[in-house]
Write an enzyme that holds these catalytic residues in place. Structure first.
Site, PDB file in Angstrom:
ATOM      1  N   PRO A 158       6.632 -21.225 -15.171  1.00 17.97           N
ATOM      2  CA  PRO A 158       5.772 -21.320 -13.902  1.00 17.97           C
ATOM      3  C   PRO A 158       4.153 -21.381 -14.431  1.00 17.97           C
ATOM      4  O   PRO A 158       3.706 -20.283 -15.091  1.00 17.97           O
ATOM      5  CB  PRO A 158       5.907 -20.161 -12.993  1.00 17.97           C
ATOM      6  N   GLU A 159       3.481 -22.435 -14.026  1.00 21.84           N
ATOM      7  CA  GLU A 159       1.751 -22.158 -14.149  1.00 21.84           C
ATOM      8  C   GLU A 159       1.085 -22.362 -12.858  1.00 21.84           C
ATOM      9  O   GLU A 159       2.224 -22.194 -11.861  1.00 21.84           O
ATOM     10  CB  GLU A 159       1.477 -23.462 -15.229  1.00 21.84           C
TER      11      GLU A 159
END
Length: 278
Positions: free
Chosen positions: A2-3
Site C-alpha cells: 500500500p502506497e
DNA sequence: CTGGCTCCCTGAATGC
DNA sequence: TGCATTCAGGGAGCCA
C-alpha cells in the site's frame, strides 16, 4: 504494497462503505482482540485493550501512508507497511480473499461489524495516541498540498544532492510515495532514477511534480494497484508503464524496460526515455 | 548530508 | 520430491 493511492482507497471505503459493509463512522467499539502483540507499537496491550471499549470512530484521515482514526478520546493510527490491510466485515464471517491466519488485530463494534487488521509479513503497526503530531512531525509534504508549488518543489530538490529514486521514497522529503509510484513518476517525467536532485532545472522539477501527481491521481482513480497476493479490488497494475515490466517494450519508445538496483531497491526504467543527462 | 547496510517478516520462486 | 537459499519491500537505525 500500500502506497498513498491504496491507503486513500481504503480510507474512502471505510468512510463511504464498500460492497455490503457500512460506513465505519460513528461505530462504537465493543471489544478488541490483539492476535499478535508485535503489531501494537504503543501503549502496552493491557492499557490498549482496556481503553478501547466504548470509543467511537469519529473520523478517518490519512497522512502519508498512515491512516488515523479519530476516536472519542484518542487517535488510533495504522501503518500497513508491506502487507497490511483493513477489512470491515461481519463478526460471524471471514472474507474469502484473505487468510485469517494473518489476522493481527480486530475491533468489534456494537453493530455486529468488525474491523480486521490483517498483515502477513508483520511489518504493519498500530498506535494509540493522544496526539499524532510527534509521529507525523518529520514527514515531508503531502504531494497534493497546494502549498507545494513547482517553485517550492524545485527548491527542495536543489537543496539536496541525492539520487531521485531514493529521494522520492524518503518520507521525510515527500510523503506517500513507494516503489511503484516512484518508478512510474520518474518514467512519466523522463528522468533517470539515479539523476542527482540538485542537477534538475526548473522545468524538470515542475515536470517531476506534475508526474508524481498524475500517477498518484491515476492510482486513486483506479482504486489502487493489486499486486502479489496483497490488497484486492484496484486495477492500477494494468496501467503500469515500467513497474514490473522488465523486458517489455516501453509504451513510449518501444525499447525494453530495464530493472536495476538503486539504493537496494528494485528500480524499473526506460534507458531511452530516461537518460542520465538530458 | 549522503550512501550503504541490517533488521524486521513471510511465502513465492529458484537451485541443487 | 524435498530441502535449502534467495528475494521482495517500508521504514528505523546504525556506521562510514
Amino acid at each position: 504494497m500500500p502506497e498513498l493511492p491504496e491507503v486513500e482507497t481504503i480510507r474512502q471505503r471505510l468512510i463511504k462503505g464498500f460492497e455490503q459493509s457500512p460506513s465505519i463512522l460513528n461505530q462504537r467499539v465493543r471489544s478488541c482482540q490483539l492476535l499478535w502483540s508485535g503489531s501494537l507499537a504503543t501503549p502496552n496491550p493491557q492499557t490498549f485493550l482496556s481503553f478501547m471499549p466504548g470509543q467511537e470512530i469519529l473520523a478517518v484521515n490519512r497522512r502519508a501512508k498512515f491512516l488515523y482514526f479519530s476516536l472519542s478520546d484518542a487517535y488510533l493510527v495504522v501503518h500497513l507497511r508491506m502487507s497490511g490491510d483493513l477489512y470491515l466485515e461481519k463478526q460471524t464471517e471471514t472474507a474469502p480473499y484473505r487468510n485469517p491466519d494473518h489476522d493481527r488485530f480486530w475491533m468489534d463494534f456494537d453493530s455486529g461489524w468488525r474491523l480486521v487488521f490483517n498483515d502477513m509479513r508483520k511489518f504493519g503497526r498500530v498506535w494509540l495516541l493522544n496526539d499524532t503530531s510527534k509521529l507525523f512531525s518529520k514527514l515531508g509534504p503531502e504531494p497534493f498540498d497546494e502549498k507545494l508549488t513547482a517553485e517550492v518543489f524545485y527548491g527542495m530538490l536543489r537543496e539536496r544532492s541525492r539520487q531521485l529514486k531514493p529521494l522520492l521514497l524518503d518520507q521525510h522529503f515527500i510523503a506517500g510515495i513507494g516503489n511503484i509510484y516512484s518508478d512510474e513518476a520518474l518514467h512519466k517525467a523522463g528522468l533517470h532514477p539515479t539523476r542527482v536532485s540538485s542537477s534538475l532545472n526548473g522545468d524538470e522539477a515542475k515536470k517531476l511534480l506534475d508526474s508524481i501527481r498524475f500517477v498518484l491521481s491515476k492510482g486513486i482513480d483506479q482504486k489502487g494497484a493489486s499486486i502479489d497476493w496483497v490488497y484486492r479490488g484496484g486495477d492500477f497494475q494494468n496501467y503500469f508503464q515500467v513497474y514490473q515490466q522488465e523486458g517489455n517494450p516501453c509504451p513510449r519508445c518501444g525499447h525494453p524496460i530495464e530493472k536495476i538496483k538503486v539504493a537496494q531497491r528494485g528500480t524499473h526504467f526506460c534507458p531511452v526515455c530516461q537518460r542520465r543527462s538530458s
